[in-house]
Enzyme design. Structure first.
Site, short mmCIF file in Angstrom:
data_model
loop_
_atom_site.label_atom_id
_atom_site.label_comp_id
_atom_site.label_asym_id
_atom_site.label_seq_id
_atom_site.Cartn_x
_atom_site.Cartn_y
_atom_site.Cartn_z
N GLU A 77 -39.86 89.98 11.83
CA GLU A 77 -39.10 88.89 12.43
C GLU A 77 -37.66 89.10 11.99
O GLU A 77 -37.40 89.26 10.79
CB GLU A 77 -39.66 87.57 11.86
CG GLU A 77 -39.32 86.38 12.69
CD GLU A 77 -39.95 85.12 12.11
OE1 GLU A 77 -40.96 85.19 11.39
OE2 GLU A 77 -39.38 84.06 12.38
N ARG A 116 -50.91 91.77 0.83
CA ARG A 116 -49.45 91.92 0.72
C ARG A 116 -49.11 92.55 -0.63
O ARG A 116 -49.85 92.38 -1.59
CB ARG A 116 -48.74 90.56 0.67
CG ARG A 116 -48.93 89.62 1.73
CD ARG A 116 -48.23 88.31 1.40
NE ARG A 116 -46.79 88.38 1.59
CZ ARG A 116 -46.20 88.22 2.77
NH1 ARG A 116 -46.91 88.01 3.85
NH2 ARG A 116 -44.90 88.28 2.88
N LYS A 155 -39.10 86.25 2.02
CA LYS A 155 -37.77 86.34 2.63
C LYS A 155 -36.98 85.05 2.42
O LYS A 155 -35.77 85.08 2.20
CB LYS A 155 -37.90 86.61 4.14
CG LYS A 155 -37.86 88.08 4.48
CD LYS A 155 -37.70 88.29 5.96
CE LYS A 155 -38.98 88.01 6.69
NZ LYS A 155 -38.96 88.39 8.10
P1 ATP Z 1 -41.96 85.45 7.22
O1 ATP Z 1 -42.42 84.51 6.18
O2 ATP Z 1 -40.55 85.28 7.62
O3 ATP Z 1 -42.91 85.65 8.37
P2 ATP Z 1 -42.79 88.05 6.43
O4 ATP Z 1 -42.59 88.56 5.06
O5 ATP Z 1 -44.16 87.89 6.97
O6 ATP Z 1 -41.94 86.78 6.43
P3 ATP Z 1 -42.17 89.59 8.78
O7 ATP Z 1 -40.84 89.97 9.26
O8 ATP Z 1 -42.98 88.71 9.63
O9 ATP Z 1 -41.95 88.95 7.37
O10 ATP Z 1 -42.99 90.89 8.36
C1 ATP Z 1 -43.14 92.03 9.16
C2 ATP Z 1 -44.36 92.77 8.74
O11 ATP Z 1 -44.30 93.12 7.36
C3 ATP Z 1 -45.62 91.93 8.92
O12 ATP Z 1 -46.60 92.73 9.55
C4 ATP Z 1 -46.01 91.56 7.54
O13 ATP Z 1 -47.39 91.41 7.44
C5 ATP Z 1 -45.47 92.72 6.70
N1 ATP Z 1 -45.15 92.26 5.36
C6 ATP Z 1 -44.31 91.28 5.03
N2 ATP Z 1 -44.29 91.09 3.70
C7 ATP Z 1 -45.15 91.98 3.17
C8 ATP Z 1 -45.59 92.29 1.84
N3 ATP Z 1 -45.13 91.61 0.78
N4 ATP Z 1 -46.48 93.28 1.68
C9 ATP Z 1 -46.93 93.97 2.74
N5 ATP Z 1 -46.57 93.73 4.00
C10 ATP Z 1 -45.70 92.75 4.24
MG MG Z 2 -44.27 87.00 9.19
#
Ligand code: ATP
Ligand code: MG
Length: 555
Positions: free
Chosen positions: A37, A266, A276
């Protein structure tokens, strides 16, 4: 090229699923996607997901799409779109064709919503957000049907059209899936599919005032792009039911080779946050200098700190992929960069806490030029020129007035040490300033010890580093420690309570002459001090400490 199997080294449960799907003929290639995102900068957790998605597709000769999940215009910005593209490339991956945006499928999402309405599987609901929450029930109590659940198909078509035309206010109504208000999965109790937002979108501008929810848009985006394996993190485990429900109920997407979602845990990193929202708070409250502050676990912060793409890919491989949530030891990340830089970083000398040392039996005015290897194990890297004269700088910590024990190998009165890459010296006396601190050390040197042991068989065990004073180049050193004092700072609502006040210490010292015009970002091992690289954002000669030579945290 046909798909190939991956090495045993990086095996994980997702690869087993892929192998099975390829062998049964369910899929003939592997297509994945990374769906950030654009509402912040990427962090080390995203790097894990990037390595998994891009890496898996690459291993099977498939491809991975970079798709911006841009369905929430209020939090998104083109600045983040650009930084994310840059970070993915920097990590060493490239996406298939053009970058994709969920927003470019808004028409298909809309048509799909209309199809669900026509199948009596979606309705426009005028309950307030508060009422929707109440009607949803709890884990123990089933939910209650919305009074709008039984509106006719025709009414819903008209109402949804009006939503799209901007005839309702923000928050006045939403489009919901008609699934099961008694489902044991809360997310299946008539989830919201569309909401109203009067906001200008960074891609579609003012074309739309209704925006799809993630759960509805994501599976459709995957299906439109022909993604085979949609890999996401564990918090979406329950939502997999909406993913499947949506695709199974739409004629164009209900196919045997439709995408399936697989979840992995994660990455949570010790002494860091991978939220984030929390990273943004650190930036907005000026607790750090920006998203790329070298203490941030963002990709841009790690890059500025001196981490290499190879070290981050290696880290992702080392931590593996599982379904168990845990806190990853930060020393794993540090050992990945240490192992990389140990092989690749040229050596140099820097004195971070300088103190002057005068060699009294060395001729005044003479400057000698000596050669030192750029890498002790790799002759091919060549040598650099270093200097030697009567006055040099050594590190304050390498001299002591009072020898603590007989293991002490550095400099003290009447003791000999070798100066790295040059002579053996012996301290004879020192001066103190008006505050009682040692200001100058006086020594003698043995001219017969350049590159060899003393001829009379004296044993000199200690080696210290130095820089020659007239050719020394002034430099600033930024020495970083953990940003947080607590290993799990995310548990604090107010993370400022866990901040480490000493996470950045700036020192003024000297580097050897060969680093006068050193390239920005290039990594060096400052002998006996650690790995450093010249900062990308600072004027003058400023070095960021990437990591120490040893893991001092687990000692
Ligand atoms: P938000 O809370 O804004 O959704 P997010 O950390 O999920 O934050 P995204 O931009 O939606 O951020 O993440 C993009 C991809 O990265 C998604 O597929 C998510 O599952 C993966 N991702 C995000 N944070 C992690 C993490 N800590 N470990 C592994 N994968 C992650
Ligand atoms: Mg997300």
């Amino acid at each position: 090229m046909p798909p190939k199997k991956t090495s045993e080294k990086s095996r994980n449960f997702i690869l087993n699923v892929i192998d099975e799907d390829l062998s049964t003929g369910k899929h003939s290639s592997v297509i994945t996607r990374f769906p950030p995102e654009p509402n912040g900068y990427l962090h080390i957790g995203h790097a894990k997901s990037i390595c998994l998605n891009f890496g898996t597709a690459k291993n099977y000769n498939g491809y991975c799409n970079l798709r911006f999940d841009d369905t929430n215009p209020s939090k998104e910005d083109i600045e983040f779109v650009n930084s994310i593209k840059k970070d993915v490339n920097w990590l060493g991956f490239s996406w298939n064709n053009e970058v994709k945006f969920s927003s470019s499928y808004f028409d298909i999402f809309y048509q799909s919503a209309v199809e669900l309405i026509k199948k009596n599987l979606a309705y426009v609901c005028f309950l307030s957000p508060e009422e929707i929450r109440k009607y949803r029930g709890t884990l123990k109590k089933p939910g209650k049907n919305s009074p709008f659940r039984d509106s006719t198909i025709n009414d819903n078509i008209v109402l949804f059209d009006k939503m799209k035309a901007g005839e309702f206010k923000e928050g006045e109504c939403v489009l919901r899936a008609k699934i099961d208000m008694a489902s044991s999965f809360m997310c299946m109790r008539d989830p919201t599919l569309y909401r109203i937002r009067f906001e200008t979108h960074h891609q579609t501008k003012d074309d739309w005032c209704i925006y799809p929810m993630y759960d509805f848009a994501h599976c459709l985006g995957d299906a439109i792009e022909g993604v085979t394996h949609s890999i996401c993190t564990l918090e979406f485990q329950d939502n997999r039911r909406i993913y499947n429900w949506t695709l199974e109920n739409l004629d164009a997407f209900n196919k045997p080779d439709r995408p399936h979602q697989y979840e992995f845990s994660r990455l949570n990193l010790e002494y860091a946050t991978t939220s984030k929202r929390k990273l943004k708070l650190l930036v907005d409250n000026d607790y750090v200098s920006g998203w790329n502050d070298p203490r941030m676990p963002t990709i841009s912060g790690l890059k500025r700190r001196g981490y290499t793409p190879a070290s981050i890919r290696d880290f992702s491989e080392r931590i593996g992929v599982s379904k168990v949530n845990s806190l990853t030891d930060i020393s794993i990340l540090e050992s990945s960069i240490r192992d990389d830089l140990n092989l690749t970083a040229p050596r140099a000398m820097a004195v971070i806490n300088p103190i002057k040392l005068v060699i009294e039996n060395y001729p005044e005015g003479k400057i000698e030029s000596l050669s030192a290897p750029l890498h002790p194990q790799n002759e091919e890297m060549g040598a650099r020129k270093i200097f030697f004269s009567r006055e040099i700088y050594i590190d304050k910590d390498d001299f002591t007035e009072v020898v603590p024990n007989n293991k002490y190998k550095r400099l003290s009165i009447d003791k000999e040490v070798r100066l790295r890459n040059s002579y053996v010296i012996k301290a004879s006396r020192f001066n103190k300033d008006e505050n009682g601190n040692i200001s100058t050390i006086y020594c003698t040197y043995d001219p017969d010890t350049l590159g060899k042991n003393p001829i009379d068989g004296r044993k000199v065990k200690g080696v210290i580093h130095y820089v020659e004073s007239t050719k020394a180049i002034s430099a600033k050193f930024k020495i970083y420690d953990r940003l947080f004092l607590d290993s799990n700072p995310s548990q604090f609502d107010d993370m400022s309570l866990a901040l480490n006040p000493n996470s950045l210490i700036i020192k003024n010292g000297y580097v050897e002459y060969s680093l006068k015009n050193v390239e920005i970002g290039k990594a060096y091992q400052f002998e006996r001090e650690g790995y450093f690289c010249r900062d990308t954002e600072s004027e003058g000669l400023v070095f960021n400490k990437t990591v120490g030579l040893r893991d001092t945290w687990s000692q």
